[in-house]
Write a protein that holds these residues in place. Structure first.
Motif, short mmCIF file in Angstrom:
data_model
loop_
_atom_site.label_atom_id
_atom_site.label_comp_id
_atom_site.label_asym_id
_atom_site.label_seq_id
_atom_site.Cartn_x
_atom_site.Cartn_y
_atom_site.Cartn_z
N HIS A 81 33.23 49.16 46.84
CA HIS A 81 33.89 48.94 48.12
C HIS A 81 35.23 48.27 47.87
O HIS A 81 35.51 47.81 46.76
CB HIS A 81 33.03 48.05 49.02
CG HIS A 81 32.99 46.61 48.60
ND1 HIS A 81 32.41 46.21 47.41
CD2 HIS A 81 33.47 45.50 49.19
CE1 HIS A 81 32.54 44.90 47.29
NE2 HIS A 81 33.17 44.44 48.35
N ALA B 123 36.00 46.25 53.62
CA ALA B 123 34.63 46.58 54.01
C ALA B 123 34.07 45.52 54.95
O ALA B 123 33.46 45.85 55.97
CB ALA B 123 33.75 46.71 52.76
N HIS C 132 26.65 45.41 46.74
CA HIS C 132 27.48 46.29 45.94
C HIS C 132 27.12 46.08 44.48
O HIS C 132 26.37 45.17 44.14
CB HIS C 132 28.98 46.04 46.20
CG HIS C 132 29.44 44.69 45.75
ND1 HIS C 132 29.95 44.45 44.49
CD2 HIS C 132 29.47 43.49 46.39
CE1 HIS C 132 30.27 43.18 44.39
NE2 HIS C 132 29.98 42.57 45.53
N PHE D 150 31.96 52.37 51.79
CA PHE D 150 31.28 52.19 50.51
C PHE D 150 31.24 53.54 49.82
O PHE D 150 31.12 54.57 50.47
CB PHE D 150 29.83 51.71 50.69
CG PHE D 150 29.72 50.28 51.10
CD1 PHE D 150 29.65 49.28 50.15
CD2 PHE D 150 29.67 49.94 52.44
CE1 PHE D 150 29.55 47.94 50.53
CE2 PHE D 150 29.58 48.62 52.83
CZ PHE D 150 29.51 47.61 51.87
#
Length: 158
Positions: free
Chosen positions: A56, A61, A87, A126
Motif C-alpha cells: 500500500h 491508504a 500489510h 492495496f
C-alpha cells in the motif's frame, strides 16, 4: 449522536486480536446493543499459496479508508467503527482485515460493516501478490468482478 463517532482506522504489519479490538470498542459502553465484526483471513488456495503479500501507499491508504469509514458513520447511527488492515507477507490462516461496527441496533451495525468491507474488497488502495508453495512467485491479484458488483449496490444512495 452518529456525527460524534470517530472511526478507528489502522494499517499495520503486525497481527491484531479480534476479541481485544471488540473489547476496546465496547468497554464501558451501555449504549451499544449490537456489534458486528468481520475478520478476513488469508486462504491457502488448496495448498498452492505460501503467502499473500499486501502493499500500500502509506498515508494514502489510511486516508482513503478513513474517508469511507466517515461515510459509514454519516449513513448509519453508529456508536463505534474500527477498520484494521494488515500489510506485508501474510501466511495462510493469518488475519488480513478486521471491521467492527457498533450501534444501538443490529441493522445499522450489519449495514455499516457490509458497506466498509465491500469498499475494502473492491476499491481500497492495496495491491496483493501471491507467493506459491512451490517457491514460484504468483502474479498480482486482480479485484474480483463479484466484489466490484457487491460495492455497486451502495452507489444508489451516494
Amino acid at each position: 449522536m452518529s456525527g460524534a463517532v470517530l472511526p478507528v482506522v489502522r494499517i499495520q504489519r503486525q497481527d491484531f486480536d479480534v476479541a481485544a479490538e471488540i473489547a476496546r470498542l465496547t468497554l464501558g459502553r451501555a449504549d451499544i446493543g449490537a456489534v458486528v465484526s468481520f475478520s478476513g483471513l488469508c486462504r491457502d488456495e488448496q495448498g498452492a499459496l505460501s503467502a499473500l503479500e499486501l502493499e500500500h501507499y502509506p498515508g494514502m491508504a489510511e486516508a482513503e479508508i478513513a474517508r469511507i469509514a466517515a461515510e459509514a458513520v454519516e449513513r448509519w447511527p453508529l456508536q463505534g467503527l474500527t477498520a484494521i488492515h494488515r500489510h506485508g507477507k501474510i501466511a495462510p490462516g493469518e488475519n488480513i482485515v478486521l471491521v467492527v461496527a457498533a450501534s444501538a441496533h443490529r441493522h445499522a451495525a450489519f449495514e455499516a460493516a457490509n458497506f466498509l468491507m465491500d469498499y475494502l474488497k473492491s476499491r481500497a488502495p492495496f495491491w496483493k501478490k501471491e507467493h506459491r508453495a512451490d517457491g514460484s512467485e504468483g502474479g498480482w491479484v486482480e479485484t474480483k468482478e463479484a466484489d466490484a458488483t457487491a460495492a455497486q449496490r451502495w452507489k444508489a444512495s451516494e
